[in-house]
Design a protein around this motif. Structure first.
Motif, mmCIF file in Angstrom:
data_model
loop_
_atom_site.group_PDB
_atom_site.id
_atom_site.type_symbol
_atom_site.label_atom_id
_atom_site.label_comp_id
_atom_site.label_asym_id
_atom_site.label_seq_id
_atom_site.Cartn_x
_atom_site.Cartn_y
_atom_site.Cartn_z
ATOM 1 N N LYS A 164 0.837 -1.214 0.000
ATOM 2 C CA LYS A 164 0.000 0.000 0.000
ATOM 3 C C LYS A 164 0.864 1.254 0.000
ATOM 4 C CE LYS A 164 -4.048 -2.001 2.220
ATOM 5 N NZ LYS A 164 -4.875 -2.033 3.422
ATOM 6 N N GLY A 165 2.129 1.087 0.387
ATOM 7 C CA GLY A 165 3.064 2.201 0.364
ATOM 8 C C GLY A 165 2.878 3.179 1.514
ATOM 9 N N LEU A 166 3.637 4.256 1.417
ATOM 10 C CA LEU A 166 3.605 5.340 2.414
ATOM 11 C C LEU A 166 3.317 6.650 1.696
ATOM 12 C CD1 LEU A 166 6.938 4.535 4.304
ATOM 13 C CD2 LEU A 166 4.631 4.202 5.210
ATOM 14 N N PRO A 167 2.670 7.599 2.392
ATOM 15 C CA PRO A 167 2.545 8.926 1.778
ATOM 16 C C PRO A 167 3.925 9.567 1.671
ATOM 17 C CG PRO A 167 1.693 8.930 4.037
ATOM 18 C CD PRO A 167 2.058 7.525 3.712
ATOM 19 N N VAL A 168 4.092 10.434 0.695
ATOM 20 C CA VAL A 168 5.374 11.105 0.475
ATOM 21 C C VAL A 168 5.351 12.485 1.126
ATOM 22 C CG1 VAL A 168 6.967 12.025 -1.270
ATOM 23 C CG2 VAL A 168 5.778 9.862 -1.686
ATOM 24 N N LEU A 169 6.415 12.772 1.873
ATOM 25 C CA LEU A 169 6.571 14.086 2.515
ATOM 26 C C LEU A 169 7.321 15.016 1.565
ATOM 27 C CD1 LEU A 169 6.501 16.096 4.866
ATOM 28 C CD2 LEU A 169 8.468 14.930 5.843
ATOM 29 N N LYS A 170 6.588 15.997 1.037
ATOM 30 C CA LYS A 170 7.176 17.049 0.202
ATOM 31 C C LYS A 170 7.010 18.366 0.957
ATOM 32 C CE LYS A 170 6.191 14.859 -4.255
ATOM 33 N NZ LYS A 170 5.550 15.033 -5.564
ATOM 34 N N ILE A 171 7.429 19.457 0.323
ATOM 35 C CA ILE A 171 7.354 20.769 0.982
ATOM 36 C C ILE A 171 5.901 21.139 1.302
ATOM 37 C CG2 ILE A 171 7.775 23.251 0.682
ATOM 38 C CD1 ILE A 171 10.457 22.470 -0.605
ATOM 39 N N LYS A 172 4.969 20.775 0.412
ATOM 40 C CA LYS A 172 3.543 21.065 0.670
ATOM 41 C C LYS A 172 3.105 20.446 1.991
ATOM 42 C CE LYS A 172 0.040 18.592 -0.466
ATOM 43 N NZ LYS A 172 -1.101 17.810 -0.927
ATOM 44 N N GLU A 173 3.424 19.161 2.168
ATOM 45 C CA GLU A 173 3.040 18.451 3.387
ATOM 46 C C GLU A 173 3.765 19.011 4.608
ATOM 47 O OE1 GLU A 173 1.835 15.931 0.043
ATOM 48 O OE2 GLU A 173 3.733 16.912 0.493
ATOM 49 N N LEU A 174 5.036 19.368 4.414
ATOM 50 C CA LEU A 174 5.809 19.935 5.532
ATOM 51 C C LEU A 174 5.175 21.240 6.002
ATOM 52 C CD1 LEU A 174 8.331 19.592 7.333
ATOM 53 C CD2 LEU A 174 9.613 20.901 5.621
ATOM 54 N N ASN A 175 4.751 22.065 5.060
ATOM 55 C CA ASN A 175 4.109 23.340 5.402
ATOM 56 C C ASN A 175 2.782 23.144 6.130
ATOM 57 O OD1 ASN A 175 5.752 25.555 4.648
ATOM 58 N ND2 ASN A 175 5.394 25.081 2.513
#
Length: 195
Positions: free
Chosen positions: A42-53
């Motif tokens: 199922k994987g993991l969500p990816v942490l990008k700058i949008k998510e970090l903000n």
């Protein structure tokens, strides 16, 4: 927490000096589009700058394989430093996810978490200024900038003394953010049921 740290930075008399790159490990994320989940994963969500903000991943977040290396898996409470584009340093308060490129996961086996977090934050304005000067490309810093950022290292007994003061405040700070996020989720859930 900031006040105690600032006082230590300006008033510490007995210390050695080192660099940000030596007091902590700044692990760069992966180009997660190359590590998509497959099969039953199922994987993991990816942490990008949008998510970090925003402080959390959501249904619009990309997904990556859950079989990526542990050093690029981010968990609640990890220190994340965006070194390209929007330069920010934050404590991650979302769920477990995969670290995308252009983000550092900051860890240390030598110093407390608050110590490496506050020193990274201490140089943030300087790093933002360096990144802003790179008008031809997306603003970023280099590892050499981390190496040149001088850090005051007090004697171990002084770090232990500061740790007793700051660690509980740091934990409360993280817990407060988690609580705020939880209340936001509850509010959104309730609003979705009403409207």
């Amino acid at each position: 927490m900031s006040e105690i740290f600032e006082r230590y930075v300006t008033e510490a008399n007995v210390f050695t000096t080192d660099s940000l790159s030596n007091i902590a490990n700044y692990k760069n994320g992966l180009a997660m589009q190359r590590f998509r989940p497959n099969g039953a994963d199922k994987g993991l969500p990816v942490l990008k700058i949008k998510e970090l903000n925003q402080g959390f991943t959501d249904s619009s977040s990309d997904r990556c394989s859950s079989k990526i290396s542990n050093d690029v898996i981010v968990k609640t409470g990890d220190i994340i430093f965006s070194w390209s584009g929007t330069l920010i340093v934050k404590i991650w308060t979302g769920t477990t996810c995969g670290l995308n490129q252009h983000l550092f996961k900051v860890t240390s086996d030598k110093y407390p978490k608050w110590f490496i977090y506050k020193w990274t934050e201490y140089y943030l304005r300087q790093f933002q200024s360096i990144a802003a000067g790179k008008a031809t490309t997306m603003g970023h810093i280099k590892r050499s900038d981390l190496k040149q950022a001088e850090v005051k290292i007090p004697h171990k007994s002084e770090i232990d003394r500061l740790d007793k003061l700051i660690s509980p405040i740091f934990k409360r700070y993280v817990n407060n953010i988690l609580e705020i996020n939880s209340l936001k989720e509850l509010k959104n859930e309730l609003l979705s049921k009403i409207f």
